[in-house]
Design an enzyme around this catalytic site. Structure first.
Site, PDB file in Angstrom:
ATOM      1  CG  ASN A   1       3.196 -29.066   9.187  1.00 15.54           C
ATOM      2  OD1 ASN A   1       4.238 -28.433   9.365  1.00 15.54           O
ATOM      3  ND2 ASN A   1       2.551 -29.641  10.180  1.00 15.54           N
TER       4      ASN A   1
ATOM      5  CB  SER B   1       2.314 -27.085  15.487  1.00 16.89           C
ATOM      6  OG  SER B   1       2.853 -26.080  16.322  1.00 16.89           O
TER       7      SER B   1
ATOM      8  N   GLY C   1       6.311 -26.419   7.860  1.00  9.82           N
ATOM      9  CA  GLY C   1       6.830 -27.028   9.088  1.00  9.82           C
ATOM     10  C   GLY C   1       6.499 -26.291  10.367  1.00  9.82           C
TER      11      GLY C   1
ATOM     12  CB  CYS D   1      20.236  -4.313  25.676  1.00 10.57           C
ATOM     13  SG  CYS D   1      19.887  -3.319  27.149  1.00 10.57           S
TER      14      CYS D   1
ATOM     15  CB  CYS E   1      19.503   0.631  25.257  1.00 10.64           C
ATOM     16  SG  CYS E   1      20.789  -0.552  24.833  1.00 10.64           S
TER      17      CYS E   1
ATOM     18  CG  HIS F   1       9.460 -16.875  17.986  1.00  8.67           C
ATOM     19  ND1 HIS F   1       8.822 -18.086  17.810  1.00  8.67           N
ATOM     20  CD2 HIS F   1       8.473 -15.959  18.165  1.00  8.67           C
ATOM     21  CE1 HIS F   1       7.506 -17.897  17.876  1.00  8.67           C
ATOM     22  NE2 HIS F   1       7.270 -16.630  18.085  1.00  8.67           N
TER      23      HIS F   1
ATOM     24  NE  ARG G   1      18.556 -33.034  28.811  1.00  5.32           N
ATOM     25  CZ  ARG G   1      17.378 -33.607  28.567  1.00  5.32           C
ATOM     26  NH1 ARG G   1      16.623 -34.014  29.555  1.00  5.32           N
ATOM     27  NH2 ARG G   1      16.948 -33.776  27.334  1.00  5.32           N
TER      28      ARG G   1
END
Ligand code: NAD
Length: 266
Positions: free
Chosen positions: A224, A199, A197, A137, A140, A129, A76
């Site tokens: 938060n 953890s 926002g 890639c 390279c 991230h 999913r």
């Protein structure tokens, strides 16, 4: 709460260089679930969490099987990435973009892969991230804009002939070095950090506030829905508890009033 919001606005107007660190929580109000919040994907589906931990190894072992999973041909996860690409920014993202426009926010360092800060207008964004809007890639280092992929031609290939991966950092995968350096530079440069926002349990991102604190006299303000290890361990100086989509616009509103008052007094 009002007092904390006012204080954060004062801090912003007085800071030399402020940065924001953001996590999945800032995008929940855009309809994207977080991982570890009360309604988070992993809080409600432990199997999804287990799969996430295997994804990088899957790519290294069998890039075609990785892409079949990422394209939603199996499992999913493809739906989730599609949803990330289609999402729209919310008031929290726009508030940070407004702070940049006012000259009060130097950069956004985000763990999010949804690209919503840029869609909201933030121009200096370090995507720690990566992003679902790009492929990378591992061999390279070339990056490519994501385009719809044909099921017959998986995995997509780089110009150098190797299989491309999403430019997203999966668990157990190293952070690209260029990104890690930029984030560290920004974190060590600032004297005010807004943490919104997250953890704050995913490393090495969660080390950035700790490094900043050890390096210089930085003020750290968390916004938060719930306390985090940064709150409990006293790394942050204060927690404004609530939704980023409500609190950040209120901070911007206060900032605007303060700036208008200063202009009148000149
Ligand atoms: P997390 O799920 O671990 O934590 C999110 C935190 O935000 C929780 O403490 C939660 O209580 C809080 N929160 C939820 N909604 C909020 C709101 N409206 N206002 C304020 N706080 C709110 O997320 P994380 O710390 O970013 O780390 C997990 C990883 O999740 C990151 O690596 C990121 O790449 C990935 N992720 C990204 C997205 C995205 O791109 N939108 C979505 C899910 C997960």
């Amino acid at each position: 709460m009002e007092r904390l919001i006012e204080q954060a606005a004062t801090d912003l107007t007085k800071s030399r260089y402020a940065v924001a660190l953001t996590g999945a929580g800032i995008s929940t109000e855009s309809g994207i679930p977080d991982f570890r919040g009360p309604k988070g994907i992993w809080t409600t589906d432990r199997e999804a969490e287990a799969k996430a931990y295997q994804r990088y190894e899957l790519f290294l072992r069998d890039p075609k099987a990785y892409w079949e999973e990422m394209q939603g041909i199996s499992g999913r996860h493809g739906e989730f990435y599609q949803r990330l690409r289609e999402a729209q920014p919310n008031a929290g993202h726009y508030a940070l973009a407004e702070l940049e426009e006012l000259g009060l926010l130097g950069a956004v360092l985000t763990q999010n892969i949804d690209g919503l800060h840029q869609k909201a207008g933030s121009s200096k964004v370090v995507e720690y991230h990566g992003s679902v809007h790009r492929l990378r890639c591992l061999s390279c280092g070339r990056r490519f804009v994501f385009k719809e992929l044909s099921e017959e031609n998986l995995p997509p290939l780089c110009k150098c002939g190797r299989a491309l991966k999403y430019d997203v950092v999966h668990f157990k995968e190293p952070i690209p070095f260029d990104v890690m350096l930029r984030a560290q530079e920004e974190a060590l440069k600032c004297d005010l950090m807004l943490i919104c926002g997250t953890s704050a349990v995913v490393y090495p991102f969660a080390a950035l506030p700790r490094q900043a604190k050890l390096h210089s006299a930085v003020k750290i303000v968390e916004i938060n829905a719930e306390p985090t290890p940064l709150t409990a361990e006293g790394v942050s100086d204060c927690l404004i508890q609530g939704r980023t989509g409500e609190i950040l616009p209120r901070i911007v509103e206060q900032v605007r009033q303060m700036l208008a008052k200063n202009t009148r007094n000149c």
